[in-house]
Design an enzyme around this catalytic site. Structure first.
Site, PDB file in Angstrom:
ATOM      1  N   ASP A   1       0.846  -1.194   0.000  1.00  0.00           N
ATOM      2  CA  ASP A   1       0.000   0.000   0.000  1.00  0.00           C
ATOM      3  C   ASP A   1       0.887   1.252   0.000  1.00  0.00           C
ATOM      4  O   ASP A   1       0.583   2.241  -0.673  1.00  0.00           O
ATOM      5  CB  ASP A   1      -0.908  -0.025   1.241  1.00  0.00           C
ATOM      6  CG  ASP A   1      -2.154   0.830   1.077  1.00  0.00           C
ATOM      7  OD1 ASP A   1      -2.515   1.162  -0.066  1.00  0.00           O
ATOM      8  OD2 ASP A   1      -2.777   1.168   2.110  1.00  0.00           O
TER       9      ASP A   1
ATOM     10  N   HIS B   1      -4.493   3.116  -7.298  1.00  0.00           N
ATOM     11  CA  HIS B   1      -5.648   2.757  -6.472  1.00  0.00           C
ATOM     12  C   HIS B   1      -6.924   2.575  -7.302  1.00  0.00           C
ATOM     13  O   HIS B   1      -7.771   1.751  -6.964  1.00  0.00           O
ATOM     14  CB  HIS B   1      -5.854   3.753  -5.331  1.00  0.00           C
ATOM     15  CG  HIS B   1      -5.122   3.355  -4.079  1.00  0.00           C
ATOM     16  ND1 HIS B   1      -3.758   3.496  -3.960  1.00  0.00           N
ATOM     17  CD2 HIS B   1      -5.545   2.765  -2.929  1.00  0.00           C
ATOM     18  CE1 HIS B   1      -3.382   3.034  -2.771  1.00  0.00           C
ATOM     19  NE2 HIS B   1      -4.443   2.577  -2.126  1.00  0.00           N
TER      20      HIS B   1
END
Ligand SMILES: [Zn+2]
Length: 376
Positions: free
Chosen positions: A169, A263
């Site tokens: 992430d 994303h």
């Protein structure tokens, strides 16, 4: 041009830091509503009891049902009012943390992540689901959590896969912030409470871009060392640096620096059944590569990212995230989801269409597979 930056009022991280939880509760009052899964409470029970005794505060346990839904938020708000709680604590993984954000609504909130798998803990937003577990809506609050507290001993004793997913992430943070900055696109930090989006439009700050860059540099320097420490359930300086990277640097970096293609394509990939068994950050590692292909990043940069992913065991191709074969039609569906008008993919510094996304996914998959074969 209007620019905005948002962050928690306090971030604190250390070994056995949970023993100080009572101190922070005390700054708000005598008691706190504890929103946490029963298993997570069990993991840290002795520390919770110790800190309550030391600081003379009460934790009201809430029997959190595990889903961040409007109904559960309503129930917990009532419970907090009945017990006169002076603050809210969200302890555990993403759902408990998001639920606590919704209950606190930007006031007197202490967030205690027990894993470092995503960069959500520091943000002023949450994702709501239906009681059946389907996506409902995003919620934005007037402030970020008051305190984000990380007990590194707890994180080191959680499975390494969570820490590595958190690195995935964090890997996208710099590249998405760079793209957002280059295109002067708006960042989440500018949104006041979600309702009137137009009022809050703002670009990112130089501060956020610098944090995002440090996020990437720290991953390259300390990622593999931190993974080794976590495998041994030990806290080392490299491990501490990566915990800060996954949670603080990536959190401030994405919220104030902006999201872009990585994303959005991650969100598109959820259309593929095979990916459902993989964590958010694992999929984001691969979609970071897809973004690099999309923007034709330099070969050196691409190799650096591939090398990093392989060194910590992050996915670099579709089979690594459970997709062994995929039709053009399925990929087109993924790309369509990634390219809807609200998606952050439109923060890229050039217009992106579905064909470009399909091509970038296919080519990133090829490059990733070839890179792994060379290494064997
Ligand atoms: Zn993310």
């Amino acid at each position: 041009m209007r620019r905005a930056f948002i962050s928690p009022a306090k971030y604190v991280q250390g070994e056995n830091e949970l023993l100080n939880l009572g101190y922070f509760i005390k700054t708000f009052g005598e008691s706190a509503l504890l929103i946490a899964h029963a298993d997570d409470v069990q993991r840290v029970k002795p520390k919770l009891e110790h800190t309550m005794k030391t600081y003379g505060v009460t934790l009201v346990e809430s029997g959190f049902n595990g889903e961040c839904s409007r109904q559960e938020v309503q129930r917990l708000k009532q419970l907090a009012a009945e017990h006169n709680c002076s603050c809210t604590i969200g302890l555990g993984g993403g759902k408990a943390i998001d639920t606590a954000k919704c209950v606190a609504e930007g006031e007197a909130l202490i967030i205690v992540p027990t894993i470092a798998a995503t960069d959500a803990p520091t943000s002023h937003s949450a994702v709501l689901y239906t009681p059946e577990g389907e996506f409902d809506d995003y919620a934005y609050f007037k402030q970020s959590p008051t305190v984000v507290m990380i007990d590194t001993t707890v994180i080191a004793n959680a499975p390494t896969r969570f820490l590595v997913a958190g690195m995935g992430d964090a890997l996208s943070t710099y590249f998405e912030a760079r793209a957002t900055s280059n295109s002067y696109s708006r960042v989440n930090a500018g949104l006041p409470c979600g309702e009137q989006e137009g009022v809050g439009a703002a670009i990112g700050t130089r501060a956020a871009l610098a944090l995002a860059k440090l996020c990437y540099e720290t991953l390259l320097e300390d990622g593999a060392k931190a993974k080794a420490a976590c495998d041994a359930n030990l806290v080392t300086p490299a491990f501490e640096n990566i915990v800060e990277t996954n949670i603080l640097l990536s959190g401030l970096g994405f919220e104030s620096g902006g999201l872009a293609a990585a994303h959005a394509i991650h969100n598109g990939l959820t259309a593929l059944e095979g990916t459902h068994h993989y964590y958010h950050g694992e999929k984001v590692a691969f979609t970071t590569l897809v973004q690099l292909v999309l923007e034709n990043a330099s070969t050196a940069e691409m190799n650096e990212v591939l090398q990093f992913c392989v060194s910590v065991g992050l996915p670099v191709c579709l089979p690594d995230i459970g997709v062994t074969s995929v039709t053009d039609e399925e990929l087109r569906n993924v790309a369509a989801k990634a390219c809807i008008a609200e998606e952050s993919i439109h923060s890229m510094p050039f217009p992106v269409n579905e064909d470009m996304v399909v091509a970038a996914i296919r080519v990133a998959d090829q490059i990733g597979q070839q890179f792994k074969q060379k290494g064997e």
